[in-house]
Design an enzyme around this catalytic site. Structure first.
Site, PDB file in Angstrom:
ATOM      1  N   SER A   1     -32.510 -88.645 -11.438  1.00  0.00           N
ATOM      2  CA  SER A   1     -33.296 -87.577 -12.068  1.00  0.00           C
ATOM      3  C   SER A   1     -33.475 -87.942 -13.536  1.00  0.00           C
ATOM      4  O   SER A   1     -32.664 -88.690 -14.093  1.00  0.00           O
ATOM      5  CB  SER A   1     -32.526 -86.258 -11.977  1.00  0.00           C
ATOM      6  OG  SER A   1     -33.041 -85.312 -12.908  1.00  0.00           O
TER       7      SER A   1
ATOM      8  N   TYR B   1     -25.031 -80.732 -12.243  1.00  0.00           N
ATOM      9  CA  TYR B   1     -26.158 -81.570 -11.820  1.00  0.00           C
ATOM     10  C   TYR B   1     -26.366 -82.740 -12.784  1.00  0.00           C
ATOM     11  O   TYR B   1     -26.473 -83.905 -12.368  1.00  0.00           O
ATOM     12  CB  TYR B   1     -27.417 -80.704 -11.740  1.00  0.00           C
ATOM     13  CG  TYR B   1     -28.633 -81.409 -11.191  1.00  0.00           C
ATOM     14  CD1 TYR B   1     -28.836 -81.513  -9.827  1.00  0.00           C
ATOM     15  CD2 TYR B   1     -29.586 -81.967 -12.045  1.00  0.00           C
ATOM     16  CE1 TYR B   1     -29.962 -82.151  -9.317  1.00  0.00           C
ATOM     17  CE2 TYR B   1     -30.703 -82.605 -11.546  1.00  0.00           C
ATOM     18  CZ  TYR B   1     -30.893 -82.693 -10.176  1.00  0.00           C
ATOM     19  OH  TYR B   1     -32.001 -83.334  -9.683  1.00  0.00           O
TER      20      TYR B   1
HETATM   21  C1  BGC Z   1     -34.540 -81.190 -10.950  1.00  0.00           C
HETATM   22  C2  BGC Z   1     -35.693 -80.205 -11.037  1.00  0.00           C
HETATM   23  C3  BGC Z   1     -36.267 -80.197 -12.435  1.00  0.00           C
HETATM   24  C4  BGC Z   1     -36.558 -81.597 -12.913  1.00  0.00           C
HETATM   25  C5  BGC Z   1     -37.020 -81.639 -14.356  1.00  0.00           C
HETATM   26  C6  BGC Z   1     -35.019 -82.516 -11.428  1.00  0.00           C
HETATM   27  O1  BGC Z   1     -34.000 -83.456 -11.305  1.00  0.00           O
HETATM   28  O2  BGC Z   1     -34.059 -81.247  -9.625  1.00  0.00           O
HETATM   29  O3  BGC Z   1     -35.240 -78.914 -10.684  1.00  0.00           O
HETATM   30  O4  BGC Z   1     -37.461 -79.429 -12.451  1.00  0.00           O
HETATM   31  O5  BGC Z   1     -35.418 -82.405 -12.775  1.00  0.00           O
HETATM   32  O6  BGC Z   1     -36.217 -80.876 -15.195  1.00  0.00           O
END
Ligand code: BGC
Length: 266
Positions: free
Chosen positions: A152, A165
């Site tokens: 991410s 996360y």
């Molecule tokens: C998340 C999303 C988020 C995006 C940008 C991703 O890794 O799962 O929920 O919108 O990052 O912030």
């Protein structure tokens, strides 16, 4: 550039929705046999497998919780039982359990780290063991195996209210780079993809209406991403067209990771 994955076998974790589903479809369209892993949503995974098989491809759906060692071992054993080989792992399963840190329960921390980070470790380890036994399959691919870790932009961008996360994705970055350093000499390629805001279930509330307008301020390219933006890159990183790409994360985020707040000179 024609990207063919003919005769190859791909396993996509977390493929019953979102980016995982799109990746599984794109890999199948490029000619790979595909294992569609799901955790709790059997129905869409089975439906996707049916669809791919109806269109002349090869696919099966297998349920497994990637944070559980026994489940992962069974998932990879069933993959070999079904298709005989494994060439491509897309370690994609991921989840969010958002809360301010002061309110976050240990369970929510552990669950997210368990799926997003430990799950990627367990799946990569199982794939590496198979790749080592198989070696290079002459005429099929130049590499002895390919692993794509779904990360991410939050492996780089701190994210208040999402400490579990963000920490998991920071971990995925180092997991990916360390594995790449460790196994590249065996001609196993390990890379990552860091999606930005992609329109899926995980961020449905942030990608609609007023929230979408706010979100777009963080995306220089001016649109929310589609799952196909990510799936195309998965096929590329799985194919010999990227044979010299090793230990790299491809940011696919419309520029979100470019500190767009500084466009107006800070
Ligand atoms: C998340 C999303 C988020 C995006 C940008 C991703 O890794 O799962 O929920 O919108 O990052 O912030």
């Amino acid at each position: 550039m024609q990207l063919s994955l003919a005769q190859q076998v791909a396993l996509v974790t977390g493929a019953s929705s979102g980016i995982g589903t799109a990746a599984a479809k794109a890999l199948a369209a490029a000619g790979a046999a595909v294992v569609i892993n799901y955790h709790s949503q059997a129905e869409p995974a089975e439906e996707l497998a049916r669809q791919i098989n109806d269109e002349g491809g090869r696919a099966i759906a297998i349920g497994a919780d990637v944070s559980k060692e026994k489940d992962v071992e069974r998932l990879f054993a069933q993959t070999l039982d079904a298709f005989g080989y494994l060439d491509i792992l897309v370690a994609n399963s991921g989840m969010q359990k958002d809360a301010a840190t002061v309110d976050m329960t240990l369970d929510d921390w552990n669950q997210v780290i368990g799926v997003n980070l430990t799950g990627q470790f367990l799946c990569a380890r199982a794939a590496l063991r198979i790749f080592n036994r198989q070696g290079i399959r002459q005429g099929v691919s130049r590499a002895a195996g390919k692993i794509i870790h779904m990360s991410s932009v939050h492996q780089r961008i701190p994210w208040a209210g999402h400490v579990n996360y963000a920490a998991s994705k920071g971990g995925v970055d180092m997991l990916m780079q360390t594995l790449a350093q460790e196994v590249s000499h065996q001609r196993i390629r390990v890379n990552g993809i860091a999606p930005g805001a992609i329109r899926t279930e995980i961020n449905r509330s942030e990608t609609a209406g007023d929230a979408e307008r706010e979100l777009l301020k963080l995306i220089p390219y001016g649109r929310v991403g589609d799952v196909a933006d990510i799936a195309n890159a998965v096929v590329f990183l799985a194919s010999d067209a990227s044979d010299y790409i090793v230990g790299t994360t491809l940011f696919i985020d419309g520029g979100m990771s470019l500190y767009p707040e500084f466009r107006g000179n800070g």
